[in-house]
Design a protein around this motif. Structure first.
Motif, PDB file in Angstrom:
ATOM      1  N   THR A  65       0.890  -1.167   0.000  1.00  0.00           N
ATOM      2  CA  THR A  65       0.000   0.000   0.000  1.00  0.00           C
ATOM      3  C   THR A  65       0.916   1.200   0.000  1.00  0.00           C
ATOM      4  N   ASN A  66       0.419   2.315  -0.409  1.00  0.00           N
ATOM      5  CA  ASN A  66       1.277   3.493  -0.434  1.00  0.00           C
ATOM      6  C   ASN A  66       1.738   3.846   0.968  1.00  0.00           C
ATOM      7  N   ASN A  67       2.973   4.304   1.016  1.00  0.00           N
ATOM      8  CA  ASN A  67       3.557   4.783   2.265  1.00  0.00           C
ATOM      9  C   ASN A  67       3.646   3.736   3.361  1.00  0.00           C
ATOM     10  N   GLN A  68       3.630   2.485   2.966  1.00  0.00           N
ATOM     11  CA  GLN A  68       3.792   1.456   3.981  1.00  0.00           C
ATOM     12  C   GLN A  68       5.267   1.088   4.085  1.00  0.00           C
ATOM     13  N   GLU A  69       5.722   0.963   5.285  1.00  0.00           N
ATOM     14  CA  GLU A  69       7.145   0.659   5.461  1.00  0.00           C
ATOM     15  C   GLU A  69       7.379  -0.836   5.313  1.00  0.00           C
ATOM     16  N   THR A  70       8.462  -1.164   4.641  1.00  0.00           N
ATOM     17  CA  THR A  70       8.808  -2.564   4.441  1.00  0.00           C
ATOM     18  C   THR A  70      10.262  -2.722   4.833  1.00  0.00           C
ATOM     19  N   SER A  71      10.548  -3.664   5.684  1.00  0.00           N
ATOM     20  CA  SER A  71      11.940  -3.806   6.098  1.00  0.00           C
ATOM     21  C   SER A  71      12.460  -5.195   5.742  1.00  0.00           C
ATOM     22  N   SER A  72      13.754  -5.310   5.561  1.00  0.00           N
ATOM     23  CA  SER A  72      14.326  -6.579   5.122  1.00  0.00           C
ATOM     24  C   SER A  72      14.573  -7.509   6.299  1.00  0.00           C
ATOM     25  N   LYS A  73      14.545  -8.800   6.000  1.00  0.00           N
ATOM     26  CA  LYS A  73      14.983  -9.767   7.003  1.00  0.00           C
ATOM     27  C   LYS A  73      16.424 -10.059   6.669  1.00  0.00           C
ATOM     28  N   LYS A  74      17.149 -10.541   7.627  1.00  0.00           N
ATOM     29  CA  LYS A  74      18.555 -10.838   7.366  1.00  0.00           C
ATOM     30  C   LYS A  74      18.641 -11.982   6.354  1.00  0.00           C
ATOM     31  N   ILE A  75      19.414 -11.783   5.325  1.00  0.00           N
ATOM     32  CA  ILE A  75      19.533 -12.815   4.295  1.00  0.00           C
ATOM     33  C   ILE A  75      20.820 -13.594   4.487  1.00  0.00           C
ATOM     34  N   GLN A  76      20.667 -14.898   4.586  1.00  0.00           N
ATOM     35  CA  GLN A  76      21.825 -15.777   4.787  1.00  0.00           C
ATOM     36  C   GLN A  76      22.486 -16.063   3.447  1.00  0.00           C
ATOM     37  N   LEU A  77      23.801 -15.991   3.427  1.00  0.00           N
ATOM     38  CA  LEU A  77      24.553 -16.302   2.208  1.00  0.00           C
ATOM     39  C   LEU A  77      25.213 -17.677   2.357  1.00  0.00           C
ATOM     40  N   PRO A  78      25.538 -18.372   1.270  1.00  0.00           N
ATOM     41  CA  PRO A  78      25.328 -17.983  -0.124  1.00  0.00           C
ATOM     42  C   PRO A  78      23.849 -17.969  -0.517  1.00  0.00           C
ATOM     43  N   MET A  79      23.589 -17.085  -1.472  1.00  0.00           N
ATOM     44  CA  MET A  79      22.232 -16.936  -1.983  1.00  0.00           C
ATOM     45  C   MET A  79      22.227 -17.385  -3.452  1.00  0.00           C
ATOM     46  N   LEU A  80      21.200 -18.138  -3.821  1.00  0.00           N
ATOM     47  CA  LEU A  80      21.059 -18.552  -5.217  1.00  0.00           C
ATOM     48  C   LEU A  80      19.851 -17.833  -5.809  1.00  0.00           C
ATOM     49  N   SER A  81      20.046 -17.204  -6.969  1.00  0.00           N
ATOM     50  CA  SER A  81      18.903 -16.546  -7.628  1.00  0.00           C
ATOM     51  C   SER A  81      18.546 -17.308  -8.892  1.00  0.00           C
TER      52      SER A  81
END
Ligand code: KG4
Ligand code: ZN
Length: 398
Positions: free
Chosen positions: A168-184
């Motif tokens: 939604t507009n103006n909604q805050e979104t924060s990241s979770k800690k991402i464990q490496l290695p990461m595969l995309s």
């Protein structure tokens, strides 16, 4: 930092404005101030994207989208814009020039910090429109430009999206800690790639398609079945109808190309030909046959993608799997990956379906991290690169 994102690499014209802060893996937060997208319908009749048609459509829609985004974001303005010199920058985009000059006459400079723009990969005529637009705006508002790799945009939005939050507009979104290695796993109209990241924003290709991209295969099979472009959503709908059908139907069988090969490469051209053979052998095709064929095609693609990704995860001791690109909107594929990831010490990150396909939010997000590393471009040398790779960027000090 407030970043304006501009995306014109294919057939979607998009603008987004975010307010982001913090660093990846620590205290990163972003706020979507506004975003807007215009998906070009002109290509539907051709069953594919025509670069020159795309270029003209981008020219028409960038300024209206910008006006909409700025109006929604309600940013504080900071004085006049400089219009002198813009004619030269947009000398090849006369329609865009006309609209932009008109816009700058009636709008003040907004309080933003940088402009992020897709420079590749994609269709070069289309990319150039966005790049020249970003150059003109950067000139008018005296702002730096951050060049963004479109595929990094897909990775970043998938990796950082908090799946529990609806946009939604103006909604805050924060990241979770991402464990490496990461595969995309990047799956779109032009790409099918497995990419390993041992560090954040560093990429190593470990597998790619040897012929058609998976989205391209969806689009071509859709065309064979008389379905509209883009084919992914149409095939997925038919396949879902087949999955919900109770009854006994003859299910055509299709190959799972390269599924037993030890490498992490893909090939979808043969699968597409196998679909064509099934259609030829069953002409005239019934609606039921179409549904069953769509389902088997979706199953074949998903089986190969899941199998190869899971093997790569074991091989490289991957802790986080990110899926991005238009095909990652596919419901069946998402559910199969979810199932496979359950019970493993592995985090699966997928974007919300509306941000799986091309958008400018992902460009603004990737641009933010590049801007934090001071990776600004010299407008004089900034150019489009249709084949830009993720591992081409020089390693910059963090
Ligand atoms: O990432 P994207 O929007 O544009 C490119 O950068 O290529 O991906 C577009 C591709 C198209 O080939 C389209 O058919 C496919 O994503 N796609 C899907 C679905 N939605 C879009 N494929 C399978 N299932 C879907 N639901
Ligand atoms: Zn894309």
């Amino acid at each position: 930092m407030k970043i304006l994102g501009v995306e014109t690499s294919c057939d979607d014209t998009a603008i987004a404005l975010i307010d982001a802060s913090g660093d990846f893996d620590a205290d990163f937060k972003f706020n979507t101030l506004a975003h807007a997208i215009h998906s070009q319908k002109e290509h539907e009749q051709y069953g594919g994207v025509f670069p020159n048609v795309a270029r003209k459509e981008h020219e028409k829609h960038l300024v209206p989208l910008l006006a909409h985004v700025l109006q929604k974001s309600k940013l504080v303005c900071q004085g006049d814009a400089l219009t002198e010199g813009i004619e030269k920058i947009l000398e090849r985009e006369q329609e865009l020039l006309r609209q932009l000059l008109q816009f700058l006459k009636t709008h003040e400079k907004p309080g933003i910090d940088a402009i992020a723009v897709t420079v590749g990969p994609g269709l070069e005529p289309a990319l150039w429109v966005g790049i020249n637009f970003a150059k003109a705006l950067a000139h008018a508002w005296n702002l730096p430009i951050v060049p963004v790799n479109h595929m990094e945009g897909h990775i970043v939005i998938s990796a950082l999206w908090d799946r529990n939050n609806e946009i939604t507009n103006n909604q805050e979104t924060s990241s979770k800690k991402i464990q490496l290695p990461m595969l995309s796993l990047l799956i779109s109209g032009g790409h099918t790639e497995l990419i390993l990241s041992k560090k954040w924003m560093q990429y190593e290709y470990i597998g790619r398609t040897r012929d058609d991209a998976v989205g391209e295969a969806f689009d071509k099979v859709a065309r064979m079945l008389g379905l509209p472009y883009p084919g992914g959503p149409a095939i997925s709908k038919l396949a879902e109808a087949a999955r919900n059908n109770v009854g006994i139907y003859e299910i055509p069988t299709l190959p799972r190309p390269m599924i037993y090969d030890k490498n992490f490469d893909f090939s979808f051209a043969g699968l597409k030909t196998a679909v064509l053979r099934k259609i030829e052998a069953n002409t005239p095709v019934t609606e039921e046959f179409k549904k069953q064929l769509a389902r088997e095609f979706e199953d074949a693609v998903t089986d190969v993608l899941v199998d190869k990704s899971m093997r790569a995860i074991e091989n490289y001791s991957v802790k986080t799997l990110v899926i991005g690109g238009g095909v990652s909107a596919n419901k069946h594929l998402r559910s199969q990956f979810r199932e496979q990831c359950q019970g493993r010490t592995l985090t699966l990150l997928v974007p919300p379906p509306q941000f799986a396909t091309d958008n400018a939010l992902m460009i603004a997000l990737a641009g933010y991290f590049r801007a934090k590393r001071n990776e600004f471009a010299d407008p004089m040398t900034l150019s489009a690169n249709g084949n830009l790779k993720l591992d081409e960027r020089e390693e910059m000090p963090a």
